[in-house]
Design an enzyme around this catalytic site. Structure first.
Site, PDB file in Angstrom:
ATOM      1  N   GLY A  91       1.752   9.819  20.079  1.00  0.00           N
ATOM      2  CA  GLY A  91       1.253   8.505  20.523  1.00  0.00           C
ATOM      3  C   GLY A  91       1.510   7.490  19.428  1.00  0.00           C
ATOM      4  NE  ARG A  94       4.931   4.169  10.991  1.00  0.00           N
ATOM      5  CZ  ARG A  94       5.674   4.066   9.922  1.00  0.00           C
ATOM      6  NH1 ARG A  94       5.280   3.301   8.921  1.00  0.00           N
ATOM      7  NH2 ARG A  94       6.797   4.717   9.832  1.00  0.00           N
ATOM      8  CE  LYS A 114       8.371   1.904  12.699  1.00  0.00           C
ATOM      9  NZ  LYS A 114       9.777   2.298  12.872  1.00  0.00           N
ATOM     10  N   GLY A 127      -1.783   4.052   9.748  1.00  0.00           N
ATOM     11  CA  GLY A 127      -1.395   3.039  10.735  1.00  0.00           C
ATOM     12  C   GLY A 127      -0.582   1.898  10.139  1.00  0.00           C
ATOM     13  NE  ARG A 177       9.912  -0.267  17.775  1.00  0.00           N
ATOM     14  CZ  ARG A 177       9.718   1.004  17.362  1.00  0.00           C
ATOM     15  NH1 ARG A 177      10.549   1.559  16.489  1.00  0.00           N
ATOM     16  NH2 ARG A 177       8.702   1.697  17.812  1.00  0.00           N
ATOM     17  CG  ASP A 253       8.630  11.731  18.779  1.00  0.00           C
ATOM     18  OD1 ASP A 253       9.236  12.806  18.668  1.00  0.00           O
ATOM     19  OD2 ASP A 253       8.244  11.065  17.804  1.00  0.00           O
TER      20      ASP A 253
HETATM   21  P1  AMP Z   1       8.137   8.919  13.574  1.00  0.00           P
HETATM   22  O1  AMP Z   1       8.509   9.995  12.605  1.00  0.00           O
HETATM   23  O2  AMP Z   1       8.207   7.541  13.008  1.00  0.00           O
HETATM   24  O3  AMP Z   1       8.863   9.043  14.869  1.00  0.00           O
HETATM   25  O4  AMP Z   1       6.593   9.123  13.882  1.00  0.00           O
HETATM   26  C1  AMP Z   1       6.063  10.292  14.450  1.00  0.00           C
HETATM   27  C2  AMP Z   1       4.620  10.086  14.806  1.00  0.00           C
HETATM   28  O5  AMP Z   1       3.843   9.843  13.642  1.00  0.00           O
HETATM   29  C3  AMP Z   1       4.353   8.924  15.751  1.00  0.00           C
HETATM   30  O6  AMP Z   1       3.332   9.290  16.613  1.00  0.00           O
HETATM   31  C4  AMP Z   1       3.910   7.828  14.810  1.00  0.00           C
HETATM   32  O7  AMP Z   1       3.122   6.868  15.449  1.00  0.00           O
HETATM   33  C5  AMP Z   1       3.128   8.615  13.780  1.00  0.00           C
HETATM   34  N1  AMP Z   1       3.060   7.945  12.466  1.00  0.00           N
HETATM   35  C6  AMP Z   1       4.063   7.774  11.567  1.00  0.00           C
HETATM   36  N2  AMP Z   1       3.618   7.109  10.474  1.00  0.00           N
HETATM   37  C7  AMP Z   1       2.299   6.860  10.660  1.00  0.00           C
HETATM   38  C8  AMP Z   1       1.276   6.206   9.884  1.00  0.00           C
HETATM   39  N3  AMP Z   1       1.511   5.686   8.699  1.00  0.00           N
HETATM   40  N4  AMP Z   1       0.038   6.145  10.428  1.00  0.00           N
HETATM   41  C9  AMP Z   1      -0.239   6.670  11.627  1.00  0.00           C
HETATM   42  N5  AMP Z   1       0.680   7.295  12.390  1.00  0.00           N
HETATM   43  C10 AMP Z   1       1.943   7.384  11.934  1.00  0.00           C
HETATM   44 MG    MG Z   2       8.996   7.665  16.356  1.00  0.00          MG
END
Ligand code: AMP
Ligand code: MG
Length: 487
Positions: A91, A94, A114, A127, A177, A253
């Protein structure tokens, strides 16, 4: 829909009409001292926003989440994903969606922040996002757009006046974005795993209405949706391969239903041609290496097909067969896209069966001599075979002779061929050392000129101007380049 006359916001919230399983309403967490550091005025204008108002007035407040534009109904989306092969409930941890901007031409695009603070999907995360990676996404997504590759785009980056803690303290930032939507393979996986069949069907119907309305009239619209997404992704990944783009984190995702590239975390462009290239520090087994991207695309699409099974037909076995037939077509659709793209890069207008060998032999020679992928094609375009060691090799001389003979067998003139090659072989890509240099100037010294100049060089990659030549030089660095996720 609420039209805000001053800044041009014209937001709708169709996503919020989906079953509540798929999202949660949440407001951004306000930040101390928002400052607009980069703003894409052309993009703003093209989606109907008032660039001056935003640049000089409300922009910093809005793009930091401190002020909510009229008509926004902020929410975080639910999704799941296979991350490096392992299935997780995820989900927007952030990210927060303001809603969908209806552009002056009637297009519907998501406006998403973002890094706006925690959401119920944040798990252990803060986040937040840090400045360097948000500027990096801005540069690379805009470069991809200029290269003609479907992608989400970057409207603005604000600094928050707060720091984020990663390996050390960094300035915090938020990226805005713009995407044709944020529907992902992982959104369907979420619906299939945690929703009812009716909820999954609502998601599929919404997706078809939003992206592929022409499919509504098809006999089996959900099967047609699967076919469409396969076609879009096959075409997208072929485009990545053709410019040497390595996404780096092709989790389900991070694969869109619209066919846009999304999630610019650890991505980077390949310099030296090496099919095993991996940049991401966490991809130790090379799952997402350059040569694996097409097959990983197929693997992800199979996960999409699995999610759709309950909608494909009442008979489970029949549904499975339908899905398998479509999935098995992906490889050849991808390959045809890629081979035709390679033909264009070599200035070939028609098809000959020996073209496959011509292309693969060139790639083998490039690999053997560790030649720069982008610059070899530029040199072939302008018939300037110097500067690159490979050009003196007997294998290349032999290859070049066959290529020349092949060209002579087609009816198009040299001028026409050169035009085709110029528009298929970029003069510049975002070279890693150039990107790093721009980020360092911005993050360490608050100097955005280096980045502005880079963005300018990247904005017309097929122009082949004198000013671009300095940006075409590969790095002299011999250590491998490393990229990082989730920063
Ligand atoms: P990503 O690797 O950017 O595709 O992120 C994978 C998951 O981790 C997604 O659900 C993001 O929303 C979550 N996520 C990544 N960085 C953060 C963060 N700093 N705080 C909260 N959720 C994060
Ligand atoms: Mg992602």
């Amino acid at each position: 829909m609420t039209k805000n006359k001053i800044t041009g916001w014209n937001l709708d919230n169709s996503y919020a009409e989906l079953p509540t399983l798929f999202f949660l309403n949440i407001l951004p967490t306000s930040v101390n001292e928002p400052k607009l550091v980069i703003f894409n005025d052309q993009l703003a204008e093209s989606i109907g926003l008032d660039r001056e108002e935003l640049q000089n007035g409300d922009g910093a407040a809005i793009f930091s989440g401190n002020k909510i534009p009229k008509g926004a109904a902020p929410l975080a989306q639910a999704y799941a994903g296979h991350q490096f092969g392992y299935f997780n409930r995820l989900g927007d941890g952030r990210a927060i969606l303001f809603g969908e901007q209806i552009t002056p031409k009637g297009r519907r695009v998501d406006v998403q922040l973002k890094g706006p603070g925690r959401t119920p999907y944040s798990r252990g995360g803060d986040g937040r996002a840090s400045l360097g990676p948000m500027l990096r996404e801005y540069i690379i997504s805009e470069a991809m757009h200029a290269l003609g590759i479907p992608t989400t785009r970057s409207l603005a980056v604000v600094t928050t006046g707060e720091s984020v803690i990663r390996e050390k303290e960094f300035p915090g930032a938020i990226l805005t974005r713009i995407a044709s939507s944020h529907l992902r393979v992982g959104t369907f996986q979420y619906g299939a795993n945690w929703g009812t069949v009716d909820e999954l069907r609502s998601l599929a119907d919404y997706t078809i209405r939003r992206h592929y309305p022409e499919l509504e009239m098809q006999e089996n619209p959900y099967l047609s949706l699967l076919q469409k997404v396969i076609e879009q992704q096959a075409s997208l990944i072929a485009k990545w391969q053709l410019v040497g783009f390595i996404h780096g984190v092709m989790n389900t995702d991070n694969m869109t239903i619209s066919g846009q590239t999304i999630d610019y975390g650890p991505c980077a462009f390949m310099d030296v041609y090496n099919p095993d290239t991996v940049f991401s520090s966490i991809d130790r087994e090379g799952r997402y290496r350059y040569s694996n991207q097409p097959s990983i695309g197929g693997w992800n699409l199979a996960r999409f097909a699995e999610s759709l099974l309950p909608l494909l037909g009442d008979d489970e076995q029949k549904a499975l067969e339908l899905a398998q037939t479509e999935i098995s077509a992906y490889g050849s659709i991808y390959y045809a896209n890629w081979l035709n793209g390679m033909r264009r890069k070599l200035g070939l207008f028609n098809e000959e069966t020996a073209d496959e060998d011509l292309v693969s032999n060139l790639l083998k020679i490039m690999e053997k001599y560790r030649a720069d992928y982008t610059n070899v094609f530029v040199a072939l375009t302008f018939a300037e075979q110097k500067d690159i060691a490979m050009f003196k090799s007997p294998e290349f001389v032999q290859w070049h002779k066959l290529w020349q003979e092949r060209i002579k067998r087609q009816k198009e003139s040299d001028e026409e061929r050169t035009l085709l090659m110029k528009s298929s072989n970029p003069a510049v890509i975002p070279r890693n050392h150039r990107v790093e240099e721009a980020l360092e100037a911005a993050v360490e010294r608050g100097d955005y000129n280096v980045m502005e100049r880079l963005l300018n060089a990247l904005s017309k990659p097929y122009a082949h101007t004198k000013e671009q030549i300095e940006y075409a030089q590969p790095s002299k660095e011999t250590l491998p380049y490393r990229t990082y996720c989730g920063t």
